[in-house]
Write an enzyme that holds these catalytic residues in place. Sequence first.
Site, PDB file in Angstrom:
ATOM      1  N   HIS A 151       0.894  -1.337   0.052  1.00 16.24           N
ATOM      2  CA  HIS A 151       0.145   0.043  -0.069  1.00 16.24           C
ATOM      3  C   HIS A 151       0.936   1.150   0.043  1.00 16.24           C
ATOM      4  O   HIS A 151       0.452   2.560   0.431  1.00 16.24           O
ATOM      5  CB  HIS A 151      -0.968   0.126   1.097  1.00 16.24           C
ATOM      6  CG  HIS A 151      -1.728  -1.252   1.446  1.00 16.24           C
ATOM      7  ND1 HIS A 151      -2.957  -1.427   1.009  1.00 16.24           N
ATOM      8  CD2 HIS A 151      -1.537  -2.202   2.111  1.00 16.24           C
ATOM      9  CE1 HIS A 151      -3.611  -2.599   1.255  1.00 16.24           C
ATOM     10  NE2 HIS A 151      -2.241  -3.228   1.931  1.00 16.24           N
ATOM     11  N   SER A 272      15.511  20.855 -16.614  1.00 14.58           N
ATOM     12  CA  SER A 272      14.347  21.715 -16.971  1.00 14.58           C
ATOM     13  C   SER A 272      14.846  22.894 -17.595  1.00 14.58           C
ATOM     14  O   SER A 272      15.819  23.579 -17.428  1.00 14.58           O
ATOM     15  CB  SER A 272      13.860  22.162 -15.663  1.00 14.58           C
ATOM     16  OG  SER A 272      13.091  23.173 -15.803  1.00 14.58           O
ATOM     17  N   LYS A 278      17.114  21.167 -11.534  1.00 16.77           N
ATOM     18  CA  LYS A 278      16.531  20.019 -11.572  1.00 16.77           C
ATOM     19  C   LYS A 278      17.165  18.865 -12.424  1.00 16.77           C
ATOM     20  O   LYS A 278      17.798  19.144 -13.364  1.00 16.77           O
ATOM     21  CB  LYS A 278      15.139  20.103 -12.678  1.00 16.77           C
ATOM     22  CG  LYS A 278      14.140  21.043 -11.861  1.00 16.77           C
ATOM     23  CD  LYS A 278      13.313  20.137 -10.901  1.00 16.77           C
ATOM     24  CE  LYS A 278      12.362  18.998 -11.308  1.00 16.77           C
ATOM     25  NZ  LYS A 278      11.204  19.324 -11.850  1.00 16.77           N
ATOM     26  N   GLU A 285      10.203   7.707 -16.256  1.00 17.94           N
ATOM     27  CA  GLU A 285       9.128   8.230 -16.637  1.00 17.94           C
ATOM     28  C   GLU A 285       8.383   7.409 -17.784  1.00 17.94           C
ATOM     29  O   GLU A 285       7.333   7.040 -17.982  1.00 17.94           O
ATOM     30  CB  GLU A 285       8.988   9.542 -16.640  1.00 17.94           C
ATOM     31  CG  GLU A 285       9.196  10.361 -15.170  1.00 17.94           C
ATOM     32  CD  GLU A 285       9.482  11.826 -15.439  1.00 17.94           C
ATOM     33  OE1 GLU A 285      10.360  12.309 -15.955  1.00 17.94           O
ATOM     34  OE2 GLU A 285       8.399  12.480 -15.100  1.00 17.94           O
TER      35      GLU A 285
END
Length: 452
Positions: A151, A272, A278, A285
């Site tokens: 979970h 970024s 970043k 992803e």
Amino acid sequence: MSRFAEPQDAAFRRLNDSIGFDWRLSPYDVDQSIAHAAMLAAQGIISEADGAELRRGLEQVRQELTDGTFPFADGDEDIHMAIERRVTEIVGRVGGRLHTARSRNDQVATDVAMFVRAHAHEALERLGRLGRTLVELAERHLDWPIPGYTHMQRAQPIYLSHHLLAYFWMVLRDMRRFEAVVAATGRLPLGAGALAGVNFDTDRRAVASALGFAGVAENSVDAVSNRDFVLDYLAAAATCATHLSRLGGEIVLWSTEEYGFCEVSDAWASGSSIMPQKKNPDAAELLRAKAPRLVSNLVALHGVMHGLPLTYNKDMQEDKEPLFDSADTLELCLDAAAGMLETITFTRERLAAAASDQFLAATDIADLLVRRGVPFREAHGVVAGLVRQALEAGKLLSDLTPEELTAQSPALDAEFYRLLQDGAWLETKVSEGGTSLARVREQLERARAALR
Ligand code: ARG
């Protein structure tokens, strides 16, 4: 002469033509035609001289296709017709003999089966690399404790090696699935003709062995109707992509400042355009995001084949784009997954800190009580009480006094404190397939053996 008095509508042609994508079948189509022409000559269906001419034309076509000089023509509907047209340009009227005892229906099924077989092998090779990478990573992080989650809540500690090997077994099952795909392409459709068989004494077995098929399709009707091997490939690819998406999703999460468990190398990250600080794990992803596309390719072809009367229907031309897209996407994702994992780094301290959360020992404390004779369900309640008491007092479990322990259960003795020491709860997971080091070592040995 043509059966048609009118030319085809331009919009119909755009809908109907498949040359825009089925050109990818060209190497298989050439191989197939060479084997077919050789068989026609060997059987005396065409002369040896014509057979040799067809071979010459087809070899030239192969050359033109490889060096990019193949002249596609405006009227080429699909790759099969384009190749036959070009062979006829090269060898003249003899080119018209190539399609003897063959239909595009058995021809296309054969090309597609050959494509599927080749790309199942591509997947197997890449899965092998990924499997080896996972085993090596597991070896390098054999005894690094990490929290295991259910979970998405910290549940029980495990070793990082154990967690990584979980992906290895997925990869191994994927390999078994692609091996089954290879087997599903094992029977040659060619020779079925349009659907009923052909009016010549062909030798299908000779063509089968020339093209690497183990045998011939038993039934000509089934041979031209069958796209099971495409569905099998798409299903194996979808399951594999789903595995990669879980790996990607986990790496995305673990790369966050909040987790800080791992960092992908610069080669597998991007920055970024506005935020200079970043470093984004884009590869992970995209592994996460590609899976539904492969699933949709599978669903699309199930939709096409669903309720489709036998035998060939033009609907089946729609098998190709989903297949090509899944093959391209899967091969790219497998390369990326292996490349990213080969250079990823894990942060031992962050993992260890998260894994030393004493609440992760709750089940082990309950099991201690069980060994002292308390029924598990009661033990579960006792430990829940201890956790609550510690949480309310803002204490660690190990800060609870012996008096507080015995108040909850007289069976709680000094063993309780020993149990909370580092690593104790990992090494007690001695059951087969569990996380104790001895078991992980056994598992690694089996994984290495499976790769061999
Ligand atoms: N381009 C067609 C396909 O991909 C080839 C088979 C055509 N057969 C036919 N009977 N029109 O399915």
